[in-house]
Design an enzyme around this catalytic site. Structure first.
Site, PDB file in Angstrom:
ATOM      1  N   HIS A 149      11.681  65.308  92.881  1.00  0.00           N
ATOM      2  CA  HIS A 149      10.356  65.341  92.858  1.00  0.00           C
ATOM      3  C   HIS A 149       9.898  64.432  93.829  1.00  0.00           C
ATOM      4  CE1 HIS A 149      10.979  61.351  91.046  1.00  0.00           C
ATOM      5  NE2 HIS A 149      11.630  61.919  90.066  1.00  0.00           N
ATOM      6  N   CYS A 157      16.787  61.217  88.629  1.00  0.00           N
ATOM      7  CA  CYS A 157      16.198  62.271  89.560  1.00  0.00           C
ATOM      8  C   CYS A 157      16.534  61.897  90.875  1.00  0.00           C
ATOM      9  CB  CYS A 157      14.686  62.555  89.237  1.00  0.00           C
ATOM     10  SG  CYS A 157      14.338  63.085  87.697  1.00  0.00           S
TER      11      CYS A 157
END
Length: 399
Positions: A149, A157
């Site tokens: 992202h 992440c």
């Protein structure tokens, strides 16, 4: 009352109109960023490698180096590298993710379908890498929603910044539009070289990393997306249908295995790489220091302690060979030396050649004297006659 209505109703309608306009503008903005084209420079790189925007992709992530690579299939059916993107932030340590909340960025072979693309992400644009996969579930690992992202904040992440996340999103979107149903996301602790495997051989995850290396070697040798399954709690990879490609993998994997063993035998150091909480590519660290906006940076204080290497086994220097005893090298310089039989065929050392009886006047002393001395030592020439032919007393008596 009428005056109140005349005041209130227009205000209410104006508020509703403003809200509707804002929502419409927001929806348009989301649609715009999700449909932004692949940058022209990236398309040029694709064309130079014999591929195009609609071709299938494979993404490869390396935590220690903080990079994600984009590979695309070319006209010959082989995946080729297109571009490498610096990771702005990943969290945790080297090693796989095992439970929800451990801040670990996963490692392994994952699948990203079109349904995992998220144009409405809180972090600009994103896609779910597909954790947990079959291997993770076989080992009881928990967690979900591990994304690639935007911005620069990670809780497990791959945080890439908005611009980079947008470009990766557009590349994946066009591959789906070209007919690819899902792409593979390969996540590694580091580049799977023999040197890195030897260097991290004492890490508790080394057995797991050897499985990842097999898949990595297969991809690089064959240029094909590995067909991955899980058997007995281990990654398993189907052999290539192309016999030549399968042979190329077997040869490469053997060479890499032998190279690892040789590095260990030569005394390569073994280390453990530790992190306070993940790492960041040096490119983004420099840009952030210059004031470049990357969004919120998670735990910036932890980045100062990223990638500290703890030496587990110090490097061992190979000792030089011991000096040759005089008795041995003295035998070597003779023509009858057994060492002559071990030399290359047709090789004739200078001291074994027939010494010239006559030497040109221009020959230097350094060239002539060793040859003559050796010939005399080895009885190839008679010793020089420097003694008188008759004793001195006899010569005097004859006078």
């Amino acid at each position: 009352m009428r005056s109140l209505l005349r005041t209130f109703v227009p205000a209410l309608l104006g508020g509703l109109l403003a809200a509707w306009t804002s929502m419409a503008w927001t929806s348009a903005a989301l649609a715009d960023k999700a449909s932004a084209p692949i940058p022209a420079a990236t398309l040029t790189l694709m064309a130079a490698r014999g591929t195009h925007a609609a071709s299938p992709i494979v993404l490869r992530a390396y935590k220690k180096e903080s990079e994600i690579e984009v590979w695309k299939r070319n006209a010959a059916g082989r995946y080729v590298p297109i571009k490498t993107y610096p990771i702005c932030r990943w969290s945790g340590q080297l090693g796989p993710k095992t439970k929800s909340g451990d801040r670990q960025t996963p490692e392994g072979f994952y699948t990203v379908a079109k349904s995992q693309m998220n144009p409405n992400s809180r972090y600009y644009l994103s896609f779910d890498i597909g954790y947990p996969n079959a291997y993770d579930r076989a080992h009881g690992s928990t967690g979900s929603a591990v994304m690639v992202h935007g911005i620069c904040s990670s809780m497990g992440c791959f945080a890439m910044t908005d611009a980079v996340a947008g470009e990766l999103f557009s590349i994946a979107r066009e591959a789906f539009a070209g007919g690819q149903s899902a792409f593979q996301f390969q996540s590694f602790p580091f580049r799977m070289t023999a040197a890195n495997m030897a260097r991290h051989r004492t890490d508790p995850n080394i057995a797991f990393w050897r499985q990842l290396k097999e898949g990595s070697d297969r991809f690089e040798a064959t240029g094909e997306e590995p067909v991955v399954s899980v058997a007995g709690g281990r990654y398993a990879f189907a052999p290539s249908r192309d016999a030549a490609k399968e042979a190329a993998f077997i040869a490469l994997h053997k060479d890499e295995t032998d190279r690892i063993a040789a590095l260990v035998d030569e005394g390569a150091a073994a280390v453990r790489t530790t992190y306070s909480d993940g790492g960041q590519h040096a490119f983004w660290a420099a840009r952030i220091r210059q004031g470049f906006p990357v969004g919120d940076v998670s735990r910036p204080e932890a980045l100062a302690y990223a990638g500290q290497e703890v030496v587990m086994i110090p490097a061992r220097r190979r000792l030089p060979p011991p000096p040759v005893p005089e008795a041995v090298w003295a035998a070597w310089i003779g023509t009858a030396s057994p060492s002559l039989t071990m030399r290359v065929a047709e090789f004739l050392p200078p001291y074994a050649a027939e010494p010239p009886r006559l030497t040109a006047p221009v020959t230097r002393y350094a060239q002539t004297w060793p040859s003559l001395a050796r010939a005399a030592i080895e009885a190839a020439l008679p010793p020089p006659d420097i003694a008188p032919t008759q004793p001195p007393i006899e010569k005097v008596a004859q006078r």
